[in-house]
Design a protein around this motif. Structure first.
Motif, PDB file in Angstrom:
ATOM      1  N   GLU A  28       0.840  -1.203   0.000  1.00  0.00           N
ATOM      2  CA  GLU A  28       0.000   0.000   0.000  1.00  0.00           C
ATOM      3  C   GLU A  28       0.874   1.253   0.000  1.00  0.00           C
ATOM      4  OE1 GLU A  28      -3.740   1.833   0.155  1.00  0.00           O
ATOM      5  OE2 GLU A  28      -3.530  -0.323   0.461  1.00  0.00           O
ATOM      6  N   GLY A  29       0.544   2.205  -0.865  1.00  0.00           N
ATOM      7  CA  GLY A  29       1.254   3.474  -0.878  1.00  0.00           C
ATOM      8  C   GLY A  29       2.547   3.472  -1.684  1.00  0.00           C
ATOM      9  N   LYS A  30       2.898   2.331  -2.257  1.00  0.00           N
ATOM     10  CA  LYS A  30       4.102   2.275  -3.095  1.00  0.00           C
ATOM     11  C   LYS A  30       3.687   2.033  -4.540  1.00  0.00           C
ATOM     12  CE  LYS A  30       7.598   0.986   0.225  1.00  0.00           C
ATOM     13  NZ  LYS A  30       8.938   0.410   0.281  1.00  0.00           N
ATOM     14  N   GLN A  31       4.650   2.256  -5.454  1.00  0.00           N
ATOM     15  CA  GLN A  31       4.396   2.016  -6.875  1.00  0.00           C
ATOM     16  C   GLN A  31       5.446   1.055  -7.404  1.00  0.00           C
ATOM     17  OE1 GLN A  31       4.440   5.984  -8.738  1.00  0.00           O
ATOM     18  NE2 GLN A  31       2.331   5.584  -9.350  1.00  0.00           N
ATOM     19  N   ASN A  32       5.044   0.264  -8.402  1.00  0.00           N
ATOM     20  CA  ASN A  32       6.007  -0.578  -9.087  1.00  0.00           C
ATOM     21  C   ASN A  32       6.848   0.286 -10.024  1.00  0.00           C
ATOM     22  OD1 ASN A  32       4.966  -2.794  -7.807  1.00  0.00           O
ATOM     23  ND2 ASN A  32       3.873  -3.589  -9.587  1.00  0.00           N
ATOM     24  N   VAL A  33       8.014  -0.233 -10.360  1.00  0.00           N
ATOM     25  CA  VAL A  33       8.935   0.437 -11.269  1.00  0.00           C
ATOM     26  C   VAL A  33       9.006  -0.377 -12.550  1.00  0.00           C
ATOM     27  CG1 VAL A  33      11.328   1.175 -11.608  1.00  0.00           C
ATOM     28  CG2 VAL A  33      10.310   1.288  -9.326  1.00  0.00           C
ATOM     29  N   VAL A  34       8.945   0.299 -13.702  1.00  0.00           N
ATOM     30  CA  VAL A  34       9.217  -0.366 -14.975  1.00  0.00           C
ATOM     31  C   VAL A  34      10.515   0.210 -15.527  1.00  0.00           C
ATOM     32  CG1 VAL A  34       6.887  -1.120 -15.612  1.00  0.00           C
ATOM     33  CG2 VAL A  34       7.594   1.208 -16.158  1.00  0.00           C
ATOM     34  N   ILE A  35      11.420  -0.692 -15.892  1.00  0.00           N
ATOM     35  CA  ILE A  35      12.705  -0.297 -16.481  1.00  0.00           C
ATOM     36  C   ILE A  35      12.682  -0.748 -17.930  1.00  0.00           C
ATOM     37  CG2 ILE A  35      15.215  -0.548 -16.417  1.00  0.00           C
ATOM     38  CD1 ILE A  35      14.989  -1.399 -13.498  1.00  0.00           C
ATOM     39  N   ASN A  43       1.113   4.477 -16.888  1.00  0.00           N
ATOM     40  CA  ASN A  43       0.555   5.091 -15.677  1.00  0.00           C
ATOM     41  C   ASN A  43       0.590   4.153 -14.474  1.00  0.00           C
ATOM     42  OD1 ASN A  43      -1.525   3.423 -16.427  1.00  0.00           O
ATOM     43  ND2 ASN A  43      -3.026   5.036 -16.739  1.00  0.00           N
ATOM     44  N   ASN A  44       0.557   4.763 -13.307  1.00  0.00           N
ATOM     45  CA  ASN A  44       0.603   4.081 -12.011  1.00  0.00           C
ATOM     46  C   ASN A  44       1.882   3.275 -11.810  1.00  0.00           C
ATOM     47  OD1 ASN A  44      -1.995   5.044 -11.417  1.00  0.00           O
ATOM     48  ND2 ASN A  44      -2.888   3.378 -12.588  1.00  0.00           N
ATOM     49  N   ARG A  45       2.931   3.648 -12.550  1.00  0.00           N
ATOM     50  CA  ARG A  45       4.233   2.998 -12.415  1.00  0.00           C
ATOM     51  C   ARG A  45       5.307   4.064 -12.535  1.00  0.00           C
ATOM     52  NH1 ARG A  45       1.939  -0.930 -16.931  1.00  0.00           N
ATOM     53  NH2 ARG A  45       0.616   0.882 -16.970  1.00  0.00           N
ATOM     54  N   ILE A  46       6.414   3.848 -11.861  1.00  0.00           N
ATOM     55  CA  ILE A  46       7.573   4.732 -12.004  1.00  0.00           C
ATOM     56  C   ILE A  46       8.329   4.253 -13.237  1.00  0.00           C
ATOM     57  CG2 ILE A  46       9.717   5.530 -10.945  1.00  0.00           C
ATOM     58  CD1 ILE A  46       8.361   4.807  -8.181  1.00  0.00           C
ATOM     59  N   ALA A  56       9.313   2.786  -4.153  1.00  0.00           N
ATOM     60  CA  ALA A  56       9.333   1.678  -5.110  1.00  0.00           C
ATOM     61  C   ALA A  56       8.939   0.357  -4.458  1.00  0.00           C
ATOM     62  CB  ALA A  56      10.718   1.563  -5.724  1.00  0.00           C
ATOM     63  N   ASP A  57       8.063  -0.368  -5.148  1.00  0.00           N
ATOM     64  CA  ASP A  57       7.707  -1.718  -4.724  1.00  0.00           C
ATOM     65  C   ASP A  57       8.389  -2.698  -5.670  1.00  0.00           C
ATOM     66  OD1 ASP A  57       6.523  -3.849  -3.368  1.00  0.00           O
ATOM     67  OD2 ASP A  57       4.606  -3.663  -4.403  1.00  0.00           O
TER      68      ASP A  57
END
Length: 189
Positions: free
Chosen positions: A47-54, A71-74, A111-112
């Protein structure tokens, strides 16, 4: 604790993942497969974190502009040429190791899960890196012309998991194209 790093890819039987900057089956769309990609990469487990896409620079520019950033991702883009993040990207890193360092320092509170989404050389780096790695593979059961390929997946290094939470089982079909979802996990030697 070291992060589990994830890769996600859809590929043809010959490991083809792209053609002319698009998915091999373009212009045919696999909407359910795309929803699966979005669900897996965007759904944080904390909760409260976002996934990262590289992703590499070419992968970034292969995403339609209206869909960038994812969206909804770093979004972290890798490039040795660019000096600033491309328009819409959240971060720029010169290489995979620098991206991981950024995630574990500046982004560590936000980051999650970490997802590598392409291209070929980035997948190869992920697969050869240390620690636990998971590869979420959509096996498209039809061959299309390809000019970009996924690295060879060695059974010495990766096990196919019998199932994984949130991953649909069995044969899927859309627009006359059959595919199945598989999850591989690295074998710690």
């Amino acid at each position: 604790m070291a992060r589990i790093l994830n890769g996600i890819v859809a590929m043809c039987p010959n490991l083809g993942i792209g053609k002319d900057g698009n998915l091999p089956w373009h212009p045919t769309r696999l909407n359910e497969e795309f929803k699966y990609f979005r669900k897996m990469t965007a759904t944080a487990s904390v909760e409260g974190k976002q996934n990262v896409v590289i992703m590499g620079r070419k992968t970034w520019f292969s995403i339609p502009e209206k869909n960038r950033p994812l969206n909804n991702r770093i979004n972290i883009v890798l490039s040795r040429q660019l000096k600033d993040p491309p328009h819409g990207a959240h971060h720029l890193a010169p290489d995979f190791i620098s991206a991981l360092r950024l995630i574990n320092t500046e982004l560590s509170e936000r980051a999650d899960q970490v997802w590598v989404i392409g291209g070929s050389s980035l997948y190869k780096e992920l697969m050869e890196s240390q620690g636990i790695r998971r590869l979420f593979v959509t096996q498209v059961l039809k061959q299309f012309p390809c000019d970009t390929f996924f690295p060879e997946l060695s059974t010495d290094d990766y096990n196919l998991l019998p199932s994984f939470p949130g991953v649909p089982q069995g044969l899927q079909e859309e627009n006359g194209i059959q595919y199945k979802f598989e999850v591989y996990e690295s074998i710690v030697h």
